[in-house]
Design a protein around this motif. Sequence first.
Motif, PDB file in Angstrom:
ATOM      1  N   THR A 159       1.341  -5.879 -17.539  1.00  0.00           N
ATOM      2  CA  THR A 159       2.814  -5.581 -17.083  1.00  0.00           C
ATOM      3  C   THR A 159       2.884  -4.656 -15.995  1.00  0.00           C
ATOM      4  O   THR A 159       1.871  -4.198 -15.534  1.00  0.00           O
ATOM      5  N   ALA A 160       4.225  -4.310 -15.366  1.00  0.00           N
ATOM      6  CA  ALA A 160       4.163  -3.691 -14.299  1.00  0.00           C
ATOM      7  C   ALA A 160       5.377  -3.025 -14.354  1.00  0.00           C
ATOM      8  O   ALA A 160       6.566  -3.090 -14.819  1.00  0.00           O
ATOM      9  N   SER A 161       5.904  -1.998 -13.273  1.00  0.00           N
ATOM     10  CA  SER A 161       7.019  -1.439 -12.895  1.00  0.00           C
ATOM     11  C   SER A 161       6.878  -1.250 -11.221  1.00  0.00           C
ATOM     12  O   SER A 161       5.783  -1.556 -10.697  1.00  0.00           O
ATOM     13  N   PRO A 162       7.806  -0.923 -10.726  1.00  0.00           N
ATOM     14  CA  PRO A 162       7.807  -0.875  -9.257  1.00  0.00           C
ATOM     15  C   PRO A 162       6.764   0.261  -8.577  1.00  0.00           C
ATOM     16  O   PRO A 162       6.629   0.381  -7.497  1.00  0.00           O
ATOM     17  N   SER A 163       6.214   1.151  -9.526  1.00  0.00           N
ATOM     18  CA  SER A 163       5.390   2.157  -9.270  1.00  0.00           C
ATOM     19  C   SER A 163       3.974   2.021  -9.739  1.00  0.00           C
ATOM     20  O   SER A 163       3.071   2.801  -9.322  1.00  0.00           O
ATOM     21  N   CYS A 164       3.755   0.972 -10.581  1.00  0.00           N
ATOM     22  CA  CYS A 164       2.525   1.093 -11.421  1.00  0.00           C
ATOM     23  C   CYS A 164       2.294  -0.103 -11.952  1.00  0.00           C
ATOM     24  O   CYS A 164       3.079  -0.932 -12.369  1.00  0.00           O
ATOM     25  N   ASP A 189       9.459  -3.653  -2.079  1.00  0.00           N
ATOM     26  CA  ASP A 189      10.480  -2.676  -2.611  1.00  0.00           C
ATOM     27  C   ASP A 189       9.823  -1.910  -3.749  1.00  0.00           C
ATOM     28  O   ASP A 189      10.118  -1.855  -5.199  1.00  0.00           O
ATOM     29  N   TYR A 190       8.720  -1.431  -3.611  1.00  0.00           N
ATOM     30  CA  TYR A 190       7.891  -0.512  -4.594  1.00  0.00           C
ATOM     31  C   TYR A 190       7.912   0.898  -4.238  1.00  0.00           C
ATOM     32  O   TYR A 190       8.193   1.366  -3.168  1.00  0.00           O
ATOM     33  N   VAL A 192      -2.901   2.023 -12.948  1.00  0.00           N
ATOM     34  CA  VAL A 192      -2.863   2.076 -11.344  1.00  0.00           C
ATOM     35  C   VAL A 192      -1.561   2.629 -11.265  1.00  0.00           C
ATOM     36  O   VAL A 192      -0.489   2.222 -11.544  1.00  0.00           O
ATOM     37  N   ARG A 193      -1.571   3.422 -10.140  1.00  0.00           N
ATOM     38  CA  ARG A 193      -0.201   3.889  -9.301  1.00  0.00           C
ATOM     39  C   ARG A 193      -0.395   3.711  -7.759  1.00  0.00           C
ATOM     40  O   ARG A 193      -1.589   3.840  -7.340  1.00  0.00           O
ATOM     41  N   PHE A 194       0.772   3.497  -7.397  1.00  0.00           N
ATOM     42  CA  PHE A 194       0.885   3.249  -5.728  1.00  0.00           C
ATOM     43  C   PHE A 194       0.685   4.432  -5.158  1.00  0.00           C
ATOM     44  O   PHE A 194       1.879   5.349  -5.440  1.00  0.00           O
ATOM     45  N   SER A 195      -0.151   4.866  -4.320  1.00  0.00           N
ATOM     46  CA  SER A 195      -0.358   6.117  -3.600  1.00  0.00           C
ATOM     47  C   SER A 195      -0.162   5.971  -1.995  1.00  0.00           C
ATOM     48  O   SER A 195      -0.061   6.989  -1.376  1.00  0.00           O
ATOM     49  N   GLU A 196      -0.007   4.553  -1.727  1.00  0.00           N
ATOM     50  CA  GLU A 196       0.111   4.451  -0.310  1.00  0.00           C
ATOM     51  C   GLU A 196       0.680   3.135  -0.026  1.00  0.00           C
ATOM     52  O   GLU A 196       0.501   2.339  -0.999  1.00  0.00           O
ATOM     53  N   ASN A 197       1.019   2.751   1.001  1.00  0.00           N
ATOM     54  CA  ASN A 197       1.452   1.164   1.356  1.00  0.00           C
ATOM     55  C   ASN A 197       0.289   0.347   1.012  1.00  0.00           C
ATOM     56  O   ASN A 197      -0.927   0.608   1.290  1.00  0.00           O
ATOM     57  N   LEU A 198       0.641  -0.789   0.323  1.00  0.00           N
ATOM     58  CA  LEU A 198      -0.254  -1.765   0.308  1.00  0.00           C
ATOM     59  C   LEU A 198      -0.735  -2.576   1.375  1.00  0.00           C
ATOM     60  O   LEU A 198       0.096  -3.118   2.110  1.00  0.00           O
ATOM     61  N   LYS A 199      -2.139  -2.619   1.539  1.00  0.00           N
ATOM     62  CA  LYS A 199      -2.669  -3.283   2.836  1.00  0.00           C
ATOM     63  C   LYS A 199      -2.851  -4.718   2.670  1.00  0.00           C
ATOM     64  O   LYS A 199      -3.076  -5.423   3.886  1.00  0.00           O
ATOM     65  N   ASN A 200      -3.250  -4.973   1.613  1.00  0.00           N
ATOM     66  CA  ASN A 200      -3.730  -6.363   1.334  1.00  0.00           C
ATOM     67  C   ASN A 200      -2.765  -6.939   0.039  1.00  0.00           C
ATOM     68  O   ASN A 200      -3.537  -7.339  -0.979  1.00  0.00           O
ATOM     69  N   SER A 225       9.494  -6.799 -11.701  1.00  0.00           N
ATOM     70  CA  SER A 225       8.444  -5.602 -10.998  1.00  0.00           C
ATOM     71  C   SER A 225       7.637  -6.391  -9.895  1.00  0.00           C
ATOM     72  O   SER A 225       7.706  -5.854  -8.712  1.00  0.00           O
ATOM     73  N   ILE A 226       6.942  -7.540 -10.181  1.00  0.00           N
ATOM     74  CA  ILE A 226       6.028  -8.096  -9.328  1.00  0.00           C
ATOM     75  C   ILE A 226       6.895  -8.720  -8.038  1.00  0.00           C
ATOM     76  O   ILE A 226       6.509  -8.606  -6.817  1.00  0.00           O
ATOM     77  N   GLN A 227       8.125  -9.310  -8.208  1.00  0.00           N
ATOM     78  CA  GLN A 227       8.688  -9.818  -7.264  1.00  0.00           C
ATOM     79  C   GLN A 227       9.328  -8.203  -6.548  1.00  0.00           C
ATOM     80  O   GLN A 227       9.252  -8.728  -5.106  1.00  0.00           O
ATOM     81  N   LYS A 228       9.735  -7.297  -7.019  1.00  0.00           N
ATOM     82  CA  LYS A 228       9.879  -6.100  -6.094  1.00  0.00           C
ATOM     83  C   LYS A 228       8.820  -5.652  -5.244  1.00  0.00           C
ATOM     84  O   LYS A 228       8.834  -5.516  -4.141  1.00  0.00           O
TER      85      LYS A 228
END
Length: 226
Positions: free
Chosen positions: A121-126, A22-23, A172-180, A14-17
């Motif tokens: 841990t992580a997934s491509p969305s959180c 690719d999240y 944590v969930r991704f709600s917008e593109n990561l800026k940093n 997931s971190i690689q994605k």
Amino acid sequence: MNLEKHYSSLYESSIQKINNDDYQIDKLIHDPNDNRFGITLLIRPSAKVKNEIQEFLNELKIVEPNQYYYENSDIHITVMSIISCYNGFELKHIEIPKYIDIIKKSLITNPNIEIEFKGLTASPSCIMIQGYMNNDSLNLIRNNLRENFKNTNLEESIDKQYAIQTTHSTVVRFSENLKNKSDFLKRIEDFKYYNFGTFKVKNIELVYNDWYQKEKHVKTLFKFEI
């Protein structure tokens, strides 16, 4: 299941994605018209553990303030998604006492469950906190729930998405593109093995909930003391 290996594999892929952009961004997380509801059996960590999680989240907010961060009131571990959230589900569609009876029947005597929150841990969305159980009691309860609900005609969607075996908690969930992105992932890496603490499970809650377990939408239907 080798839990440590499972979490680690999920983290690395997931971190690689995420690093490769690719999240998945959740488009509904701030939508006031989101009408997905269901019922869930869950565990809430202790206040001390949740406060440790907030310290970690505060570090992430410094570099990515506009992502979706779970408040203490919403942090949970899913024991079982009894009815997965879908558009238009309402409590009037089901007979709650029958669900309570089945869950009571599925519990075991003196489960003595302790959960350690250690590492990420992580997934491509959180981003998730890794949970480790001190014994197999929770999975025994889960298996009882599967078997007992299977033998009824009650509405349920247990294991329809996947058979839950872990005690992770999404924070944590991704709600917008990561800026940093690089700074964000650096802070994730810093907390990869962090020990957030251990707590004893004293009760399990049956709740009516939205997709994100937001406190303003959640209604506690029953608390099972264990």
